[in-house]
Design an enzyme around this catalytic site. Structure first.
Site, mmCIF file in Angstrom:
data_model
loop_
_atom_site.group_PDB
_atom_site.id
_atom_site.type_symbol
_atom_site.label_atom_id
_atom_site.label_comp_id
_atom_site.label_asym_id
_atom_site.label_seq_id
_atom_site.Cartn_x
_atom_site.Cartn_y
_atom_site.Cartn_z
ATOM 1 N N HIS A 226 100.352 -49.656 0.617
ATOM 2 C CA HIS A 226 98.987 -49.292 0.998
ATOM 3 C C HIS A 226 98.034 -49.835 -0.053
ATOM 4 O O HIS A 226 98.467 -50.255 -1.132
ATOM 5 C CB HIS A 226 98.842 -47.761 1.071
ATOM 6 C CG HIS A 226 99.009 -47.102 -0.272
ATOM 7 N ND1 HIS A 226 100.244 -46.867 -0.839
ATOM 8 C CD2 HIS A 226 98.095 -46.670 -1.190
ATOM 9 C CE1 HIS A 226 100.102 -46.310 -2.023
ATOM 10 N NE2 HIS A 226 98.797 -46.178 -2.278
ATOM 11 N N ASP A 228 94.420 -48.485 -2.100
ATOM 12 C CA ASP A 228 93.681 -47.241 -2.309
ATOM 13 C C ASP A 228 92.264 -47.434 -1.791
ATOM 14 O O ASP A 228 91.708 -48.518 -1.890
ATOM 15 C CB ASP A 228 93.683 -46.874 -3.800
ATOM 16 C CG ASP A 228 95.089 -46.529 -4.292
ATOM 17 O OD1 ASP A 228 95.980 -46.300 -3.455
ATOM 18 O OD2 ASP A 228 95.288 -46.493 -5.522
ATOM 19 N N HIS A 281 100.101 -51.914 -2.871
ATOM 20 C CA HIS A 281 101.142 -51.402 -3.767
ATOM 21 C C HIS A 281 101.979 -50.339 -3.069
ATOM 22 O O HIS A 281 101.619 -49.860 -1.999
ATOM 23 C CB HIS A 281 100.510 -50.866 -5.059
ATOM 24 C CG HIS A 281 99.468 -49.812 -4.850
ATOM 25 N ND1 HIS A 281 98.173 -50.091 -4.466
ATOM 26 C CD2 HIS A 281 99.521 -48.463 -4.937
ATOM 27 C CE1 HIS A 281 97.486 -48.982 -4.348
ATOM 28 N NE2 HIS A 281 98.284 -47.966 -4.623
ATOM 29 N N ARG A 291 110.728 -38.930 -10.701
ATOM 30 C CA ARG A 291 109.559 -39.633 -11.243
ATOM 31 C C ARG A 291 108.284 -38.897 -10.837
ATOM 32 O O ARG A 291 108.208 -38.365 -9.727
ATOM 33 C CB ARG A 291 109.533 -41.066 -10.697
ATOM 34 C CG ARG A 291 108.323 -41.852 -11.078
ATOM 35 C CD ARG A 291 108.454 -43.320 -10.666
ATOM 36 N NE ARG A 291 107.239 -44.005 -11.026
ATOM 37 C CZ ARG A 291 106.191 -44.168 -10.201
ATOM 38 N NH1 ARG A 291 106.249 -43.746 -8.960
ATOM 39 N NH2 ARG A 291 105.102 -44.779 -10.626
HETATM 40 C C1 OGA Z 1 98.830 -43.389 -4.970
HETATM 41 C C2 OGA Z 1 99.845 -44.342 -5.466
HETATM 42 C C3 OGA Z 1 101.730 -44.816 -6.851
HETATM 43 C C4 OGA Z 1 102.731 -44.129 -7.698
HETATM 44 O O1 OGA Z 1 98.923 -42.181 -5.289
HETATM 45 O O2 OGA Z 1 97.926 -43.852 -4.249
HETATM 46 O O3 OGA Z 1 99.786 -45.472 -5.125
HETATM 47 O O4 OGA Z 1 103.370 -44.820 -8.482
HETATM 48 N N1 OGA Z 1 100.793 -43.905 -6.300
HETATM 49 O O5 OGA Z 1 102.887 -42.923 -7.568
HETATM 50 NI NI NI Z 2 97.930 -45.924 -4.205
#
Ligand code: OGA
Ligand code: NI
Length: 365
Positions: A226, A228, A281, A291
């Site tokens: 996605h 942001d 990402h 994690r």
């Molecule tokens: C988000 C995101 C990535 C992560 O919260 O929008 O891309 O590594 N998180 O948690």
């Molecule tokens: Ni994100």
């Protein structure tokens, strides 16, 4: 950001039947089994470069952040001034929250059409498989959220998250001022930011993400790909890798002690007339380690109309996007997801000419 609460009307995400007790699950159930990831990180570094790491005290910082936004749309910052102590406290409070029994977390469950609270990733509704993660979104007073989880012991969580939000707000403003300077944008072009670029009344949210250890990480997805939506996202990740950004292939953004990951969001992509890239990402999961990540999402005041800066519009490069408010854009995103950015393109044929990184072409309906 109560005024944004309308954005998800008509785009509910239900928790029903989809909660999995990750800790007692020995295999990935069909509901969570994605097509095998043939590009799951193996530890071999692919020859596609590394995400820039920028020292905010470097005298060339302006060029570094500007260039990183033009090329990668994502970078890591160090020497940002946030104390390590605070980062660890935020991590430990987040851990404390996700370790609560499911029934307890559900006391703060997000409404199906709401923004804030405990639940599945909002983007879940766009996928037939569920993600290997849980989220908790804080909008407004962190203590109010914590009160639902720990009726007699919410102060500590509230204080730490509030302090973190204050610090994040400062870093976000600092980065934005650098990026405006890099682009040669004066404060007259961003009247909504205030006469001293104070950036008051911004719409911010804190997104806590938990990715439990997974018995078969190649068949699971922590958070699907996605971009942001806001102007900038600043992300803290615990010391386990999982965040990846799309370049020629998926590139892991390695956790560095004390570093924060900064992402260009769709609205900054629009403001910069496509010069800064909102990077695609995702987060993959790990076989043995749980994690955590904490994302600070920083957007403009809800009803301010944003359009590409006129200084970045030239005869050669007309405005690429129509104007939108943050509120409107969230609604578009809730409907069109990864096609949201291209759905507000003014000149779809220009798409290829400028290699706009918007991943899809059209949002129907
Ligand atoms: C988000 C995101 C990535 C992560 O919260 O929008 O891309 O590594 N998180 O948690
Ligand atoms: Ni994100």
């Amino acid at each position: 950001m109560p005024s944004l609460s309308e954005a998800f009307k008509g785009h509910p995400v239900y928790l029903h039947n989809s909660l999995l007790d990750f800790n007692s699950t020995r295999a990935v159930p069909d509901s969570h089994a994605w097509a095998p990831l043939n590009d799951y990180p193996s530890g071999d570094s692919l020859n596609v470069g590394t995400v820039p790491v920028i020292d905010l005290t470097d005298c060339h910082v302006l060029n570094h952040v500007g260039h990183a936004c033009e090329t990668w749309g994502v970078f890591q910052i160090i020497n940002h001034g946030i104390p390590m102590r605070l980062l660890y406290e935020v991590e430990s409070q987040s851990r404390r929250l996700f370790m609560l029994p499911t029934q307890q977390k559900l006391k703060a469950a997000r409404e199906p059409e709401g923004i804030a609270g405990y639940g599945l990733a909002r983007i879940s509704s766009f996928f037939s498989k569920l993600m290997w993660s849980e989220g908790f979104t804080i909008v407004g007073s962190p203590a109010e959220h914590a009160r639902k989880l720990w009726p007699h012991d919410y102060q500590q969580f509230g204080d730490i998250m509030e302090e973190y939000e204050k610090e994040m707000k400062k870093v976000a403003r600092r980065l934005m001022c650098m990026l405006l300077a890099y682009l040669g944008i004066t404060k007259e072009e961003v009247k909504w930011a205030g006469s001293k670029l104070e950036f008051k009344n911004m719409s911010a949210a804190l997104q806590l993400n938990s990715y439990p250890a997974c018995p078969d990480p190649k068949r699971a997805m922590g958070l699907a790909e996605h971009t942001d939506s806001p102007l900038l996202t600043i992300l803290y990740q615990s010391n386990i890798s999982g965040l990846q950004v799309l370049r020629d292939g998926w590139v892991t953004v390695p956790p560095l002690p004390g570093a924060l990951v900064v992402n260009v969001g769709d609205l900054l992509h629009v403001l910069s007339n496509g010069r800064f890239r909102s990077a695609l990402h995702r987060a993959v999961v790990n076989h043995t380690h749980h994690r955590l990540s904490v994302a600070y999402l920083w957007g403009p005041p809800a009803h301010i109309r944003l359009s590409p800066f006129s200084k970045l519009v030239t005869a050669d490069r007309p405005p690429l996007y129509r104007s939108v408010t943050w509120n409107e854009y969230l609604g578009i995103k809730a409907k069109c997801f990864n096609m949201a950015l291209s759905s507000i393109l003014l000149h779809p044929p220009l798409k290829q000419q400028f290699e706009i990184d918007d991943h899809n072409t059209k949002c129907e309906g």
